[in-house]
Motif scaffolding. Structure first.
Motif, PDB file in Angstrom:
ATOM      1  N   GLU A  63      19.859 -82.169  -1.785  1.00  0.00           N
ATOM      2  CA  GLU A  63      20.419 -81.671   0.087  1.00  0.00           C
ATOM      3  C   GLU A  63      18.986 -83.083   0.093  1.00  0.00           C
ATOM      4  OE1 GLU A  63      20.899 -77.684   1.367  1.00  0.00           O
ATOM      5  OE2 GLU A  63      22.813 -77.616   0.321  1.00  0.00           O
ATOM      6  N   LEU A  64      19.441 -82.425   1.918  1.00  0.00           N
ATOM      7  CA  LEU A  64      18.743 -84.020   2.904  1.00  0.00           C
ATOM      8  C   LEU A  64      17.652 -83.303   3.141  1.00  0.00           C
ATOM      9  CD1 LEU A  64      21.183 -85.442   4.877  1.00  0.00           C
ATOM     10  CD2 LEU A  64      20.113 -86.740   3.045  1.00  0.00           C
ATOM     11  N   THR A  65      16.442 -83.496   2.970  1.00  0.00           N
ATOM     12  CA  THR A  65      15.560 -82.684   3.792  1.00  0.00           C
ATOM     13  C   THR A  65      15.171 -82.533   5.632  1.00  0.00           C
ATOM     14  OG1 THR A  65      14.341 -84.523   3.839  1.00  0.00           O
ATOM     15  CG2 THR A  65      13.656 -83.315   1.930  1.00  0.00           C
ATOM     16  N   GLN A  66      14.789 -81.866   5.492  1.00  0.00           N
ATOM     17  CA  GLN A  66      14.673 -81.824   7.391  1.00  0.00           C
ATOM     18  C   GLN A  66      14.622 -83.476   7.658  1.00  0.00           C
ATOM     19  OE1 GLN A  66      12.180 -79.470   9.354  1.00  0.00           O
ATOM     20  NE2 GLN A  66      12.940 -79.117  11.720  1.00  0.00           N
ATOM     21  N   PHE A  67      13.781 -83.557   7.084  1.00  0.00           N
ATOM     22  CA  PHE A  67      13.043 -85.354   7.504  1.00  0.00           C
ATOM     23  C   PHE A  67      14.140 -86.282   7.472  1.00  0.00           C
ATOM     24  CE2 PHE A  67      11.562 -89.645   6.889  1.00  0.00           C
ATOM     25  CZ  PHE A  67      10.617 -89.410   7.829  1.00  0.00           C
ATOM     26  N   GLY A  68      14.834 -85.668   6.151  1.00  0.00           N
ATOM     27  CA  GLY A  68      15.708 -86.842   5.738  1.00  0.00           C
ATOM     28  C   GLY A  68      17.384 -87.294   6.255  1.00  0.00           C
ATOM     29  N   ARG A  69      17.308 -85.991   7.541  1.00  0.00           N
ATOM     30  CA  ARG A  69      18.333 -85.651   8.408  1.00  0.00           C
ATOM     31  C   ARG A  69      18.388 -86.014   9.369  1.00  0.00           C
ATOM     32  NH1 ARG A  69      19.207 -80.123   5.701  1.00  0.00           N
ATOM     33  NH2 ARG A  69      17.485 -79.517   7.304  1.00  0.00           N
ATOM     34  N   LEU A  70      16.327 -86.377   9.516  1.00  0.00           N
ATOM     35  CA  LEU A  70      16.324 -86.549  10.946  1.00  0.00           C
ATOM     36  C   LEU A  70      16.388 -88.527  11.151  1.00  0.00           C
ATOM     37  CD1 LEU A  70      15.415 -86.417  13.179  1.00  0.00           C
ATOM     38  CD2 LEU A  70      12.970 -86.761  12.541  1.00  0.00           C
ATOM     39  N   PHE A  71      15.912 -88.718  10.082  1.00  0.00           N
ATOM     40  CA  PHE A  71      15.900 -90.381   9.622  1.00  0.00           C
ATOM     41  C   PHE A  71      17.440 -90.632  10.085  1.00  0.00           C
ATOM     42  CE2 PHE A  71      15.135 -93.706   7.403  1.00  0.00           C
ATOM     43  CZ  PHE A  71      14.812 -94.582   7.618  1.00  0.00           C
ATOM     44  N   ALA A  72      18.338 -90.276   8.788  1.00  0.00           N
ATOM     45  CA  ALA A  72      19.632 -90.740   8.696  1.00  0.00           C
ATOM     46  C   ALA A  72      20.543 -90.374  10.402  1.00  0.00           C
ATOM     47  CB  ALA A  72      20.769 -89.637   8.146  1.00  0.00           C
ATOM     48  N   PRO A  78      22.773 -97.158  15.286  1.00  0.00           N
ATOM     49  CA  PRO A  78      21.808 -99.053  14.577  1.00  0.00           C
ATOM     50  C   PRO A  78      21.963 -99.379  13.651  1.00  0.00           C
ATOM     51  CG  PRO A  78      19.845 -97.112  15.646  1.00  0.00           C
ATOM     52  CD  PRO A  78      21.556 -96.202  15.420  1.00  0.00           C
ATOM     53  N   LEU A  79      22.436 -99.053  13.194  1.00  0.00           N
ATOM     54  CA  LEU A  79      22.783-100.027  11.621  1.00  0.00           C
ATOM     55  C   LEU A  79      23.957-100.327  11.636  1.00  0.00           C
ATOM     56  CD1 LEU A  79      21.985-100.753   8.797  1.00  0.00           C
ATOM     57  CD2 LEU A  79      22.715 -98.478   7.842  1.00  0.00           C
ATOM     58  N   ASP A  80      25.613 -99.266  11.755  1.00  0.00           N
ATOM     59  CA  ASP A  80      26.441 -99.162  11.909  1.00  0.00           C
ATOM     60  C   ASP A  80      26.944-101.111  13.069  1.00  0.00           C
ATOM     61  OD1 ASP A  80      27.561 -98.089  10.904  1.00  0.00           O
ATOM     62  OD2 ASP A  80      28.008 -96.255  12.031  1.00  0.00           O
ATOM     63  N   THR A  81      25.572-100.659  14.589  1.00  0.00           N
ATOM     64  CA  THR A  81      26.089-101.977  15.211  1.00  0.00           C
ATOM     65  C   THR A  81      25.764-103.279  15.236  1.00  0.00           C
ATOM     66  OG1 THR A  81      25.473-100.229  17.255  1.00  0.00           O
ATOM     67  CG2 THR A  81      25.377-102.825  17.528  1.00  0.00           C
ATOM     68  N   VAL A  82      24.775-103.114  14.266  1.00  0.00           N
ATOM     69  CA  VAL A  82      24.274-104.703  13.556  1.00  0.00           C
ATOM     70  C   VAL A  82      24.848-104.580  12.056  1.00  0.00           C
ATOM     71  CG1 VAL A  82      22.599-104.816  11.436  1.00  0.00           C
ATOM     72  CG2 VAL A  82      21.749-103.844  13.256  1.00  0.00           C
ATOM     73  N   CYS A  83      25.669-103.984  11.169  1.00  0.00           N
ATOM     74  CA  CYS A  83      27.044-104.211  10.761  1.00  0.00           C
ATOM     75  C   CYS A  83      28.517-104.966  11.257  1.00  0.00           C
ATOM     76  CB  CYS A  83      27.274-103.563   9.796  1.00  0.00           C
ATOM     77  SG  CYS A  83      26.363-102.885   8.402  1.00  0.00           S
ATOM     78  N   PHE A  84      29.062-104.126  12.425  1.00  0.00           N
ATOM     79  CA  PHE A  84      29.858-104.588  12.842  1.00  0.00           C
ATOM     80  C   PHE A  84      29.645-105.465  13.780  1.00  0.00           C
ATOM     81  CE2 PHE A  84      30.928 -99.912  14.414  1.00  0.00           C
ATOM     82  CZ  PHE A  84      31.221 -99.742  12.805  1.00  0.00           C
ATOM     83  N   THR A  85      28.341-105.840  14.677  1.00  0.00           N
ATOM     84  CA  THR A  85      28.300-107.380  15.118  1.00  0.00           C
ATOM     85  C   THR A  85      28.134-108.573  14.103  1.00  0.00           C
ATOM     86  OG1 THR A  85      26.910-106.881  16.757  1.00  0.00           O
ATOM     87  CG2 THR A  85      26.348-108.437  16.241  1.00  0.00           C
ATOM     88  N   ALA A  86      27.732-107.960  12.840  1.00  0.00           N
ATOM     89  CA  ALA A  86      27.224-109.150  11.911  1.00  0.00           C
ATOM     90  C   ALA A  86      28.861-109.867  11.054  1.00  0.00           C
ATOM     91  CB  ALA A  86      26.864-108.839  10.567  1.00  0.00           C
ATOM     92  N   LYS A  87      30.263-108.525  10.937  1.00  0.00           N
ATOM     93  CA  LYS A  87      31.175-108.712  10.474  1.00  0.00           C
ATOM     94  C   LYS A  87      31.796-109.729  11.589  1.00  0.00           C
ATOM     95  CE  LYS A  87      30.939-104.475   8.206  1.00  0.00           C
ATOM     96  NZ  LYS A  87      31.793-102.940   7.557  1.00  0.00           N
ATOM     97  N   ARG A  88      32.373-109.093  12.724  1.00  0.00           N
ATOM     98  CA  ARG A  88      32.335-109.724  13.744  1.00  0.00           C
ATOM     99  C   ARG A  88      31.629-111.591  13.581  1.00  0.00           C
ATOM    100  NH1 ARG A  88      31.524-105.613  17.460  1.00  0.00           N
ATOM    101  NH2 ARG A  88      33.286-104.576  18.026  1.00  0.00           N
ATOM    102  N   MET A  89      30.508-111.852  14.208  1.00  0.00           N
ATOM    103  CA  MET A  89      29.796-112.783  14.171  1.00  0.00           C
ATOM    104  C   MET A  89      30.505-114.084  12.381  1.00  0.00           C
ATOM    105  SD  MET A  89      28.722-113.048  16.903  1.00  0.00           S
ATOM    106  CE  MET A  89      28.064-114.814  16.629  1.00  0.00           C
ATOM    107  N   ARG A  90      30.874-112.771  11.705  1.00  0.00           N
ATOM    108  CA  ARG A  90      31.295-113.768  10.150  1.00  0.00           C
ATOM    109  C   ARG A  90      32.325-114.143  10.553  1.00  0.00           C
ATOM    110  NH1 ARG A  90      33.014-111.512   5.243  1.00  0.00           N
ATOM    111  NH2 ARG A  90      32.598-112.896   3.348  1.00  0.00           N
TER     112      ARG A  90
END
Length: 302
Positions: A63-72, A78-90
């Motif tokens: 299971e995720l640690t407390q730090f792992g949950r916070l980081f995720a 923001p990671l989703d935003t980057v991926c969506f933008t990259a896919k659109r531009m591609r």
């Protein structure tokens, strides 16, 4: 421990976010199309970079640690935003701009109605190519598709949607065996079972004021498109959505037993995803499917 000047392991972060979403390294590897060992290595790289554990053993599960949950939770959006933008531009710069990917959780609907009519849509839209993929699993942000056609999957991403069909159930059989017969024929002929839609038969029986003991249970099939050849050629019945048998009924290959029509309470919907590389074409496709479904519905007096 990695120094602050070391490069940020973006691939490892992407892998870890998928682990957090899927709940395990194994499922994350499957979602990413990677091996379990490579995803485990990414996890180790990220833990080394951050200098702390992101997962811990609890009983038989990781299971995720407390730090792992916070980081995720912090990096996922923001990671989703980057991926969506990259896919659109591609996609915007791809030579195959006149192409759509349609994902559906309705394989029989795709087989019997959607795919046979795609050539008409392609011609109407100047030769657009439509790829069709089928999956019963819940879509994720990493899945690549422009349109979702579904009955039972929710969409959390921004999308325009259209109601395609208010599902009606009918009991059908070969005309050689059921033509001219009343609903009572169900007591003498077996009804096929569809394991991917275990809700259909109980819903239909309740609407007909019948119980399972009142019918003969027939063979089991995974999907309706596998059962259709059996009911067309054999002495058996099938309770199915009217829209997927409508063409066979019009052609006289199947016959609807009078008095067997009832709503299931399910609704087919089409979603044009905002992240599509060609959103206007995706919306045009959804409008076309809505017209196709309206035209395909059988109008027959019981």
């Amino acid at each position: 421990m990695a120094s602050e000047d070391d490069g940020i392991p973006l691939n490892a972060i992407r892998a870890f976010v998928m682990i957090a979403r899927e709940g395990s390294v194994t499922r994350a590897a499957s979602a990413l199309g990677a091996t379990q060992s490579s995803v485990s290595r990414y996890l180790a790289v990220l833990e080394e970079y951050l200098g702390t554990d992101l997962m811990e053993r609890r009983g038989r599960r990781n299971e995720l640690t407390q730090f792992g949950r916070l980081f995720a939770n912090t990096v996922a959006e923001p990671l989703d935003t980057v991926c969506f933008t990259a896919k659109r531009m591609r996609r915007r710069n791809r030579p195959e701009a006149n192409r759509l990917v349609v994902r559906t959780s309705l394989p029989t609907f795709a087989y019997s109605l959607l795919i046979p009519n795609l050539q008409a849509f392609s011609a109407e839209m100047g030769g657009v190519i439509v790829d069709v993929i089928s999956s019963l699993s819940l879509p994720t942000s990493s899945d690549q598709f422009d349109i979702l056609i579904t009955r039972d999957l929710s969409v959390l991403e921004p999308a325009d949607d259209w109601e395609l069909y208010n599902e009606q159930l009918v009991c059908v059989g070969s005309p050689n065996h059921v033509a001219g017969k009343a609903l009572s024929v169900i007591r003498s002929m077996p009804i096929l079972n569809i394991t991917s839609r275990p809700d259909i038969l109980p819903t239909w029986l309740r609407a007909m004021n019948l119980a399972s003991k009142d019918i003969k249970s027939g063979a089991r099939y995974d999907h309706n498109y596998l059962a259709l050849p059996a009911v067309m050629t054999g002495k058996c019945l099938l309770v199915a959505p009217e829209i997927i048998v409508s063409d066979l009924v019009r052609r006289g290959i199947l016959h609807i037993i009078p008095g067997s029509r009832t709503p299931s309470g399910m609704h087919y919907r089409a979603y044009a995803m905002d992240r599509s590389g060609n959103p206007e074409l995706a919306r045009a496709f959804c409008r076309w499917v809505a017209r196709l479904c309206k035209k395909a519905t059988v109008v027959e007096t019981d």
